[in-house]
Design a protein around this motif. Structure first.
Motif, PDB file in Angstrom:
ATOM      1  N   LYS A  99      13.147  28.435 -21.985  1.00 31.17           N
ATOM      2  CA  LYS A  99      11.885  29.161 -21.783  1.00 31.17           C
ATOM      3  C   LYS A  99      10.870  28.289 -21.051  1.00 31.17           C
ATOM      4  CE  LYS A  99       8.875  32.499 -22.367  1.00 31.17           C
ATOM      5  NZ  LYS A  99       9.013  33.818 -21.713  1.00 31.17           N
ATOM      6  N   THR A 137       1.242  23.684 -16.339  1.00 27.95           N
ATOM      7  CA  THR A 137       2.584  23.684 -15.748  1.00 27.95           C
ATOM      8  C   THR A 137       3.202  22.290 -15.792  1.00 27.95           C
ATOM      9  OG1 THR A 137       2.064  25.545 -14.276  1.00 27.95           O
ATOM     10  CG2 THR A 137       3.911  24.143 -13.654  1.00 27.95           C
ATOM     11  N   GLN A 166      11.796  28.111 -17.442  1.00 29.60           N
ATOM     12  CA  GLN A 166      11.455  29.397 -16.819  1.00 29.60           C
ATOM     13  C   GLN A 166       9.968  29.479 -16.524  1.00 29.60           C
ATOM     14  OE1 GLN A 166      11.281  33.285 -19.152  1.00 29.60           O
ATOM     15  NE2 GLN A 166      13.279  33.496 -18.156  1.00 29.60           N
ATOM     16  N   LEU A 167       9.140  29.074 -17.466  1.00 33.94           N
ATOM     17  CA  LEU A 167       7.687  29.094 -17.273  1.00 33.94           C
ATOM     18  C   LEU A 167       7.275  28.175 -16.134  1.00 33.94           C
ATOM     19  CD1 LEU A 167       6.513  28.983 -21.010  1.00 33.94           C
ATOM     20  CD2 LEU A 167       6.079  30.868 -19.408  1.00 33.94           C
ATOM     21  N   GLU A 202       9.124  27.201 -13.561  1.00 32.00           N
ATOM     22  CA  GLU A 202       9.613  27.665 -12.261  1.00 32.00           C
ATOM     23  C   GLU A 202       8.859  28.901 -11.763  1.00 32.00           C
ATOM     24  OE1 GLU A 202      13.825  28.090 -12.823  1.00 32.00           O
ATOM     25  OE2 GLU A 202      14.189  26.028 -12.162  1.00 32.00           O
ATOM     26  N   ARG A 203       8.373  29.718 -12.685  1.00 32.79           N
ATOM     27  CA  ARG A 203       7.611  30.904 -12.279  1.00 32.79           C
ATOM     28  C   ARG A 203       6.245  30.527 -11.714  1.00 32.79           C
ATOM     29  NH1 ARG A 203       8.427  35.079 -17.355  1.00 32.79           N
ATOM     30  NH2 ARG A 203      10.572  35.730 -16.889  1.00 32.79           N
ATOM     31  N   ASN A 204       5.759  29.340 -12.120  1.00 30.73           N
ATOM     32  CA  ASN A 204       4.468  28.854 -11.615  1.00 30.73           C
ATOM     33  C   ASN A 204       3.331  29.838 -11.882  1.00 30.73           C
ATOM     34  OD1 ASN A 204       3.186  26.649 -10.460  1.00 30.73           O
ATOM     35  ND2 ASN A 204       3.175  27.553  -8.420  1.00 30.73           N
ATOM     36  N   GLU A 205       3.344  30.430 -13.081  1.00 29.88           N
ATOM     37  CA  GLU A 205       2.315  31.408 -13.459  1.00 29.88           C
ATOM     38  C   GLU A 205       1.135  30.758 -14.181  1.00 29.88           C
ATOM     39  OE1 GLU A 205       5.322  35.160 -14.422  1.00 29.88           O
ATOM     40  OE2 GLU A 205       4.505  33.950 -16.050  1.00 29.88           O
TER      41      GLU A 205
END
Length: 295
Positions: free
Chosen positions: A258, A273, A261-262, A264-267
């Motif tokens: 998880k 990050t 994933q967080l 790599e999404r760069n949200e």
């Protein structure tokens, strides 16, 4: 432990200094809390600074020479007045770490202080018919941590105007609890890893909508992993032989995936990050066999 840190603790515009000064001005001067606040203010939180070992000695000396001496009847009690005294001490500590930023060196200075208290000559007391060693093995610190944890977690229905402040406090105190776990202060608790083992799944297993609260939950999880990850592995996963240990090993992999994933999404905001990436690296380093065939 026991070194003077350049923490700029005594600067008058710092919120923790304002807090201590206000406590000195408003609390009952006859209480243990008032005396402990004054010791904190003139030692670790003064412009000149003070060794944590000196601050610890001042606190213990106050208990022995003032607090206990002013009420000799306490010597006949099972706890020798320690429940009230320790409640005052840990109450000041837990209030301070709500407002000291999670990345600030003063959090480590307070850990150093608690460490030094544990290395003073031991004193045995009885609480609820059980024998305890003051500062080292007693239930008061666990109760105080639990109360702060229960009362300051940002709930879903938190007023939006208060949410950001509550989230800042939650991250601060969670990082401090993580440092307590890492330092071994929680080793005698009935539930050694209760706090991270509730809060990490809340951040990394539940579907939280983007926003201030979600970022807060992720940062809390990240601090537990980066600061106390080794202890969590040791206490929950061990050698991975039992069914329960295997369950926690599976959770470890889910959490790491998880985090990746967080990242790599760069949200998330840039600072978070980078913390997420660091926490993922920590998880891989602590359980490398889990990630043998992953990048």
């Amino acid at each position: 432990m026991g070194t003077i840190r350049d923490l700029r603790a005594g600067r008058s515009n710092q919120p923790w200094v304002d807090f201590l000064d206000n406590e000195i001005a408003t609390t009952d001067s006859q209480t243990a809390r008032h005396a402990i606040v004054k010791i904190f203010r003139r030692s670790l939180f003064s412009a000149r600074g003070c060794l944590p070992s000196d601050a610890a000695l001042q606190i213990d000396t106050y208990y022995e020479e003032t607090y206990l001496a002013s009420n000799p009847a306490l010597k006949d009690q099972d706890d020798k007045g320690m429940i009230e005294f320790l409640t005052g001490l840990y109450g000041v500590v837990s209030d301070l770490v709500l407002i000291i930023p999670y990345h600030h060196g003063l959090q480590y200075a307070i850990i150093d202080l608690l460490f030094e208290l544990r290395h003073l000559p031991s004193r045995q007391i009885k609480i609820e018919n059980e024998d305890y060693i003051v500062y080292e093995h007693e239930p008061i610190i666990e109760r105080m941590m639990g109360q702060k944890w229960e009362n300051h977690s940002p709930k879903d229905d938190t007023n939006p105007e208060e949410l950001e402040r509550k989230c800042e406090e939650w991250v601060n105190i969670s990082a401090f609890i993580a440092r307590c776990i890492e330092a071994g202060f929680n080793d005698q608790f009935k539930e050694k890893c209760k706090f991270p083992c509730v809060d990490i799944p809340k951040a990394l297993e539940e579907d939280n909508p983007p926003g201030v609260r979600r970022s807060c939950l992720i940062r809390v999880a990240v601090q537990y992993i980066m600061i106390a990850g080794h202890k969590i592995c040791q206490q929950k996963i061990g050698k991975g032989k039992t069914e329960e240990q295997q369950m926690w090993l599976g959770k470890w992999k889910i959490w790491a995936e998880k985090l990746l994933q967080l990242a790599e999404r760069n949200e998330l905001e840039p600072g978070l990050t980078s913390e997420v990436r660091e926490a993922h690296g920590t998880m891989v380093a602590l359980q490398p066999r889990l990630f043998k065939f992953t990048r």
